[in-house]
Design a protein around this motif. Structure first.
Motif, PDB file in Angstrom:
ATOM      1  N   THR A  20       0.828  -1.207   0.000  1.00 44.51           N
ATOM      2  CA  THR A  20       0.000   0.000   0.000  1.00 44.51           C
ATOM      3  C   THR A  20       0.861   1.256   0.000  1.00 44.51           C
ATOM      4  OG1 THR A  20      -1.776  -1.163   1.163  1.00 44.51           O
ATOM      5  CG2 THR A  20      -1.860   1.237   1.182  1.00 44.51           C
ATOM      6  N   ASN A  26      -1.157   1.846  -5.609  1.00 47.02           N
ATOM      7  CA  ASN A  26      -1.968   1.534  -4.429  1.00 47.02           C
ATOM      8  C   ASN A  26      -2.071   2.735  -3.500  1.00 47.02           C
ATOM      9  OD1 ASN A  26      -2.295  -1.098  -5.332  1.00 47.02           O
ATOM     10  ND2 ASN A  26      -0.632  -1.894  -4.078  1.00 47.02           N
ATOM     11  N   GLU A  29      -4.452   5.260  -4.693  1.00 42.71           N
ATOM     12  CA  GLU A  29      -5.831   4.784  -4.546  1.00 42.71           C
ATOM     13  C   GLU A  29      -6.276   4.881  -3.080  1.00 42.71           C
ATOM     14  OE1 GLU A  29      -8.189   0.628  -5.230  1.00 42.71           O
ATOM     15  OE2 GLU A  29      -6.690   1.189  -6.740  1.00 42.71           O
ATOM     16  N   ALA A  30      -5.347   4.653  -2.174  1.00 45.71           N
ATOM     17  CA  ALA A  30      -5.668   4.682  -0.745  1.00 45.71           C
ATOM     18  C   ALA A  30      -5.892   6.095  -0.224  1.00 45.71           C
ATOM     19  CB  ALA A  30      -4.539   4.018   0.054  1.00 45.71           C
ATOM     20  N   PRO A  32      -7.249   9.642  -0.565  1.00 45.84           N
ATOM     21  CA  PRO A  32      -8.273  10.263  -1.408  1.00 45.84           C
ATOM     22  C   PRO A  32      -7.903  11.628  -1.981  1.00 45.84           C
ATOM     23  CG  PRO A  32      -8.973  10.234   0.898  1.00 45.84           C
ATOM     24  CD  PRO A  32      -7.697   9.456   0.816  1.00 45.84           C
ATOM     25  N   ALA A 139      -5.568   6.974   6.023  1.00 49.27           N
ATOM     26  CA  ALA A 139      -6.135   6.453   4.769  1.00 49.27           C
ATOM     27  C   ALA A 139      -5.456   5.150   4.386  1.00 49.27           C
ATOM     28  CB  ALA A 139      -5.982   7.494   3.657  1.00 49.27           C
ATOM     29  N   VAL A 140      -4.148   5.060   4.567  1.00 49.43           N
ATOM     30  CA  VAL A 140      -3.411   3.823   4.293  1.00 49.43           C
ATOM     31  C   VAL A 140      -3.916   2.709   5.200  1.00 49.43           C
ATOM     32  CG1 VAL A 140      -1.143   2.711   4.567  1.00 49.43           C
ATOM     33  CG2 VAL A 140      -1.331   4.876   3.327  1.00 49.43           C
ATOM     34  N   TYR A 143      -7.363   1.509   3.998  1.00 50.20           N
ATOM     35  CA  TYR A 143      -7.218   0.795   2.718  1.00 50.20           C
ATOM     36  C   TYR A 143      -6.635  -0.599   2.950  1.00 50.20           C
ATOM     37  CZ  TYR A 143      -5.682  -0.067  -2.116  1.00 50.20           C
ATOM     38  OH  TYR A 143      -5.463  -0.593  -3.361  1.00 50.20           O
ATOM     39  N   ALA A 144      -5.535  -0.666   3.706  1.00 50.28           N
ATOM     40  CA  ALA A 144      -4.856  -1.946   3.936  1.00 50.28           C
ATOM     41  C   ALA A 144      -5.738  -2.890   4.749  1.00 50.28           C
ATOM     42  CB  ALA A 144      -3.514  -1.720   4.640  1.00 50.28           C
ATOM     43  N   ALA A 146      -8.980  -2.964   4.779  1.00 47.93           N
ATOM     44  CA  ALA A 146     -10.045  -3.439   3.895  1.00 47.93           C
ATOM     45  C   ALA A 146      -9.519  -4.510   2.927  1.00 47.93           C
ATOM     46  CB  ALA A 146     -10.656  -2.277   3.117  1.00 47.93           C
ATOM     47  N   ALA A 147      -8.263  -4.335   2.477  1.00 42.05           N
ATOM     48  CA  ALA A 147      -7.664  -5.274   1.537  1.00 42.05           C
ATOM     49  C   ALA A 147      -7.172  -6.541   2.226  1.00 42.05           C
ATOM     50  CB  ALA A 147      -6.501  -4.620   0.800  1.00 42.05           C
TER      51      ALA A 147
END
Length: 148
Positions: A20, A26, A29-30, A32, A139-140, A143-144, A146-147
């Motif tokens: 990420t 990535n 994308e993470a 915004p 945000a990272v 994102y991470a 969720a992934a």
């Protein structure tokens, strides 16, 4: 020179957290408020990857050129940018989280101004920069997790 260090624990595997922050596709994308990334090299990840990033900073757009200068898979990645008379040196490090759970993500940024105007302004920007970095790391994390 200013030094900013932030860390947080992410409830995701090291590999997910590392990819990420280390893969600009990535990362953009993470985070915004990154609006656009343009690659300036054929290399997209790892040492030698160069790109131009445009992001919203408050109500203004800021564009920076960055280069990956150090890359150790699932351990650390380093980005350098020369912007506005300052060298911005950022290292993301990942490792096992507290009690062996999750991933500890540490970001260290050093701003080394070399022009007079930047030497005056850069220390004053430290609090604003730290707040922006904290938002990036949050945000990272989201994102991470969720992934992962």
């Amino acid at each position: 020179m200013t030094h900013t260090e932030l860390s947080l624990t992410v409830d995701a595997p090291i590999g997910v957290v590392f990819s990420t922050v280390a893969d600009v596709s990535n990362f953009s994308e993470a985070v915004p408020h990154i609006e656009h990334v343009e690659f300036l090299s054929e290399t997209r990840t790892g040492v030698g990857a160069r790109f131009r990033e445009t992001r919203l900073m408050g109500s203004r757009r800021a564009t920076s050129e960055l280069e990956v200068t150090e890359y150790v898979q699932d351990e650390r990645v380093r980005f350098l940018a020369d912007q506005g008379g300052t060298i911005w040196d950022t290292i993301f490090t990942v490792g096992p989280g507290p009690d062996g759970r999750g991933t500890q993500l540490v970001m260290v940024m050093e701003a080394r101004p070399y022009k007079l105007g930047a030497k005056l302004v850069t220390p004053l920007m430290k609090r604003v920069v730290a707040k922006a970095i904290a938002a990036d790391l949050d945000a990272v994390k989201a994102y991470a997790e969720a992934a992962g």
